[in-house]
Design a protein around this motif. Structure first.
Motif, PDB file in Angstrom:
ATOM      1  N   THR A 255      12.747  20.774  22.996  1.00 27.80           N
ATOM      2  CA  THR A 255      12.493  19.716  23.626  1.00 27.80           C
ATOM      3  C   THR A 255      13.409  18.369  23.376  1.00 27.80           C
ATOM      4  N   THR A 256      13.421  17.240  24.198  1.00 32.67           N
ATOM      5  CA  THR A 256      14.316  16.364  23.988  1.00 32.67           C
ATOM      6  C   THR A 256      13.721  15.003  23.612  1.00 32.67           C
ATOM      7  N   LEU A 257      13.759  14.281  22.504  1.00 30.52           N
ATOM      8  CA  LEU A 257      12.881  13.308  21.827  1.00 30.52           C
ATOM      9  C   LEU A 257      13.736  11.982  22.263  1.00 30.52           C
ATOM     10  N   LYS A 258      13.244  10.859  22.527  1.00 23.78           N
ATOM     11  CA  LYS A 258      14.065   9.672  23.080  1.00 23.78           C
ATOM     12  C   LYS A 258      13.394   8.619  22.173  1.00 23.78           C
ATOM     13  N   LEU A 259      14.085   7.930  21.377  1.00 23.07           N
ATOM     14  CA  LEU A 259      13.603   6.884  20.234  1.00 23.07           C
ATOM     15  C   LEU A 259      14.155   5.671  20.688  1.00 23.07           C
ATOM     16  N   LEU A 260      13.514   4.652  20.698  1.00 27.73           N
ATOM     17  CA  LEU A 260      14.015   2.990  20.896  1.00 27.73           C
ATOM     18  C   LEU A 260      13.814   2.260  19.386  1.00 27.73           C
ATOM     19  N   GLN A 261      15.136   1.974  18.788  1.00 30.15           N
ATOM     20  CA  GLN A 261      15.421   1.374  17.542  1.00 30.15           C
ATOM     21  C   GLN A 261      16.121   0.088  17.595  1.00 30.15           C
ATOM     22  N   THR A 262      16.212  -0.715  16.502  1.00 34.99           N
ATOM     23  CA  THR A 262      16.938  -1.889  16.505  1.00 34.99           C
ATOM     24  C   THR A 262      17.842  -1.585  14.991  1.00 34.99           C
ATOM     25  N   PRO A 263      18.949  -2.097  14.961  1.00 34.84           N
ATOM     26  CA  PRO A 263      19.592  -1.889  13.822  1.00 34.84           C
ATOM     27  C   PRO A 263      18.964  -2.585  12.450  1.00 34.84           C
ATOM     28  N   HIS A 264      18.939  -2.081  11.554  1.00 45.56           N
ATOM     29  CA  HIS A 264      18.214  -2.412  10.384  1.00 45.56           C
ATOM     30  C   HIS A 264      18.526  -1.365   9.116  1.00 45.56           C
ATOM     31  N   PRO A 265      18.435  -1.772   8.093  1.00 46.63           N
ATOM     32  CA  PRO A 265      18.824  -0.871   6.861  1.00 46.63           C
ATOM     33  C   PRO A 265      17.773   0.288   6.787  1.00 46.63           C
ATOM     34  N   TYR A 266      16.729   0.113   7.345  1.00 45.45           N
ATOM     35  CA  TYR A 266      15.825   1.442   7.483  1.00 45.45           C
ATOM     36  C   TYR A 266      16.368   2.422   8.459  1.00 45.45           C
ATOM     37  N   GLN A 267      16.819   1.990   9.495  1.00 47.87           N
ATOM     38  CA  GLN A 267      17.238   2.718  10.433  1.00 47.87           C
ATOM     39  C   GLN A 267      18.418   3.369  10.294  1.00 47.87           C
TER      40      GLN A 267
ATOM     41  N   PRO B  51       3.254   2.879   8.994  1.00 46.16           N
ATOM     42  CA  PRO B  51       4.339   2.122   8.409  1.00 46.16           C
ATOM     43  C   PRO B  51       5.433   2.970   7.995  1.00 46.16           C
ATOM     44  N   TRP B  52       6.563   2.306   7.906  1.00 45.15           N
ATOM     45  CA  TRP B  52       7.802   3.037   7.630  1.00 45.15           C
ATOM     46  C   TRP B  52       8.592   2.557   6.296  1.00 45.15           C
ATOM     47  N   GLY B  53       8.462   1.051   6.527  1.00 43.85           N
ATOM     48  CA  GLY B  53       9.135   0.172   5.222  1.00 43.85           C
ATOM     49  C   GLY B  53       8.526  -0.997   5.423  1.00 43.85           C
TER      50      GLY B  53
ATOM     51  N   LYS C 282      -2.807 -12.940  -3.787  1.00 45.74           N
ATOM     52  CA  LYS C 282      -2.725 -12.760  -2.087  1.00 45.74           C
ATOM     53  C   LYS C 282      -1.311 -12.834  -1.632  1.00 45.74           C
ATOM     54  N   THR C 283      -0.776 -11.771  -0.878  1.00 50.66           N
ATOM     55  CA  THR C 283       0.487 -11.817  -0.517  1.00 50.66           C
ATOM     56  C   THR C 283       0.483 -11.389   0.776  1.00 50.66           C
ATOM     57  N   ASN C 284       1.250 -12.021   1.765  1.00 51.74           N
ATOM     58  CA  ASN C 284       1.350 -11.601   3.280  1.00 51.74           C
ATOM     59  C   ASN C 284       2.551 -10.474   3.372  1.00 51.74           C
ATOM     60  N   LEU C 285       2.407  -9.554   4.016  1.00 48.71           N
ATOM     61  CA  LEU C 285       3.558  -8.452   4.088  1.00 48.71           C
ATOM     62  C   LEU C 285       3.853  -8.577   5.667  1.00 48.71           C
ATOM     63  N   TRP C 286       4.970  -7.850   5.937  1.00 50.63           N
ATOM     64  CA  TRP C 286       5.421  -7.453   7.014  1.00 50.63           C
ATOM     65  C   TRP C 286       5.900  -5.975   7.006  1.00 50.63           C
ATOM     66  N   THR C 287       5.327  -5.186   8.146  1.00 50.46           N
ATOM     67  CA  THR C 287       5.825  -3.783   7.792  1.00 50.46           C
ATOM     68  C   THR C 287       6.544  -3.418   8.952  1.00 50.46           C
TER      69      THR C 287
ATOM     70  N   VAL D 124       7.233   2.842   1.685  1.00 49.79           N
ATOM     71  CA  VAL D 124       5.800   2.805   2.060  1.00 49.79           C
ATOM     72  C   VAL D 124       4.585   3.451   1.144  1.00 49.79           C
ATOM     73  N   ARG D 125       5.179   4.210   0.566  1.00 50.89           N
ATOM     74  CA  ARG D 125       4.345   5.864  -0.215  1.00 50.89           C
ATOM     75  C   ARG D 125       4.618   5.249  -1.523  1.00 50.89           C
ATOM     76  N   ALA D 126       3.384   5.451  -2.268  1.00 51.71           N
ATOM     77  CA  ALA D 126       3.207   4.976  -3.581  1.00 51.71           C
ATOM     78  C   ALA D 126       4.021   6.118  -4.474  1.00 51.71           C
ATOM     79  N   SER D 127       4.199   7.255  -4.108  1.00 47.81           N
ATOM     80  CA  SER D 127       4.745   8.390  -4.842  1.00 47.81           C
ATOM     81  C   SER D 127       6.303   8.169  -4.647  1.00 47.81           C
ATOM     82  N   VAL D 128       6.941   7.794  -3.539  1.00 46.42           N
ATOM     83  CA  VAL D 128       8.066   7.453  -3.390  1.00 46.42           C
ATOM     84  C   VAL D 128       8.722   6.399  -4.140  1.00 46.42           C
ATOM     85  N   PHE D 129       7.672   5.273  -3.838  1.00 49.76           N
ATOM     86  CA  PHE D 129       8.026   4.033  -4.904  1.00 49.76           C
ATOM     87  C   PHE D 129       8.221   4.514  -6.226  1.00 49.76           C
TER      88      PHE D 129
END
Length: 464
Positions: free
Chosen positions: A54-66, A177-179, A341-346, A387-392
């Protein structure tokens, strides 16, 4: 019908472009009829090759994660037999395109990058696939996926049942969540150390230090923060400290949301924040977004910056800024009761409810947010706050030896790091109104009367 202009680019400060985001859920129109969740159609044992061909189509924006994941897409295709086609859209127009596509119900892109606040806009009209059934289906999800390894505050930030008054962490799982970004304080450690400055742990002391560090004749000021007429002005340092000082945006009483921006504690905090910006902030604070705030820190003009940790993280890398190697991080001032308390963005991955290749989309999402792929992406050195504790705790920690205080700040706030806003479908418009009120107070309007007006207006808007 109400229409608001909103943009994640405004949140990041990468531009001022907006996104038309009609409140279609409030009007009961828009897009194709709700689609059937695709997880129930997947049976048998788990196999990465189940969607081969199959063919998968993704929509992204340029970002360090991408950018960190781009070289890894070949590995995903080799693992799954799925061809990946990625459309990259500049962030200034990304949500315009995504909003239009989802509203049209075309299903052109199977999966896309999404910020958590946008779930409150895109979820109610059934534009997003609930990923909870996919996670729970062992035929579709690898036994080693370990969803619980993702930090709890992040998992909850992408869950909601869309009912007014319900907290986050209820209802479906609308993205994975990804980053992410914790909003803490970055400071010029070289100057602080040379002067023997102790990092302040109370907001009043923080304000006083910022004022003392400000010298307009030397083009130096105490603390950078966002101040433009955007909802993004509210969500980083402002919302973090507001929450620590006991502030809440709304309370749910008698079947209605009631704005609390004009409570006594909130008024006092607003007065302090505006004093901080007037006496120790950038002289053109009302135009400031992400790049100006972090840019002044990197240029040695701002002595501190109250914003996303992963946004200031690159400024300390060799050759990136004038102050490379001179920066440090700390959690910022605690609340009166000692809370952090801390506000986050993901940034997260979401699936189009009208996707043509749902199994392929889910295989990609679980791969991209899985331990192995995240570990490889983080190893690139540009992927902050996995986003993963094990990777961090393994890969990312090993990169922090030359980032003073970053780890300590992270470990201080992570247990209380979550979206501090009350989820509500008119978030973008009402939060932009909040930013406008901040500017009005900065310009000389009485804080009490202006916040009384804001509270009345926002209460009315939300409960229409």
């Amino acid at each position: 019908m109400a229409e608001h202009r909103l943009s994640r680019r405004a949140a990041l400060g990468l531009g001022a472009a907006g996104v038309a985001a009609p409140l279609l859920s409030a009007c009961g129109i828009g897009g194709a009829p709700p689609a059937i969740n695709g997880a129930s159609a997947v049976s048998g044992g788990f196999d990465w090759k189940k969607a081969a061909g199959t063919t998968l189509k993704l929509l992204q924006t340029p970002h360090p994660y991408q950018q960190a994941f781009q070289p890894l897409l070949k590995e995903f295709s080799e693992l799954t037999g799925i061809e990946v086609i990625t459309d990259l859209v500049p962030e200034g127009s990304y949500f315009t395109k995504l909003n239009t596509e989802l509203a049209g119900g075309t299903g052109k892109h199977d999966a896309f990058m999404l910020g958590a606040y946008f779930i409150w806009q895109y979820g109610p009209p059934s534009w997003l696939e609930d990923l909870k059934p996919w996670i729970e289906n062992s035929s579709a999800t690898n036994d080693e996926y370990d969803f619980e390894d993702i930090y709890p505050g992040l998992r909850q930030s992408t869950q909601w049942d869309f009912n007014t008054g319900s907290p986050l962490g209820t209802g479906g799982q609308w993205s994975i969540p990804w980053g992410f970004e914790n909003n803490v304080v970055t400071y010029n450690k070289k100057i602080f150390d040379s002067r023997g400055i102790t990092l302040p742990d109370r907001f009043d002391d923080f304000i006083q230090l910022a004022i003392e560090l400000t010298d307009r004749t030397e083009n130096r000021y105490g603390v950078a923060a966002r101040g433009s007429k955007s909802w993004a002005t509210i969500h980083p340092g402002f919302m973090t400290q507001f929450s620590r000082e006991g502030g809440v945006d709304y309370v749910f009483e008698d079947g209605q949301f009631k704005a609390q921006m004009n409570s006594d504690g909130s008024v006092a905090f607003h007065q302090k924040w505006i004093e901080l910006m007037q006496r120790a902030g950038p002289t053109s604070w009302t135009t400031y977004e992400y790049p100006q705030a972090t840019g002044d820190l990197g240029d040695g003009v701002a002595m501190m910056c109250y914003d996303a940790d992963s946004a200031t993280y690159p400024k300390n890398r060799p050759g990136v800024s004038k102050e490379s190697g001179n920066l440090g991080w700390y959690a910022g001032p605690a609340g009166p009761d000692g809370n952090y308390k801390t506000n986050l963005w993901t940034w997260s991955w979401a699936m189009n409810s009208q996707a043509k290749n749902k199994l392929a989309a889910w295989l990609f999402i679980q791969w991209a947010t899985g331990k192995e792929a995240l570990s490889k992406a983080v190893s690139s050195g540009t992927y902050a706050d996995p986003v993963r504790a094990s990777v961090f705790d393994t890969v990312f920690k090993s990169q922090l030896s030359d980032q003073p205080g970053y780890l300590e700040a992270f470990e201080t706030v992570i247990k209380d790091s979550k979206i501090q806003f009350s989820p509500q479908k008119k978030f973008f418009g009402t939060t932009e109104d909040w930013a406008v009120a901040l500017q009005d107070i900065y310009g000389g309007e009485d804080a009490r009367s202006r916040l009384d007006s804001l509270a009345r207006t926002n209460t009315s808007k939300i409960n229409l």
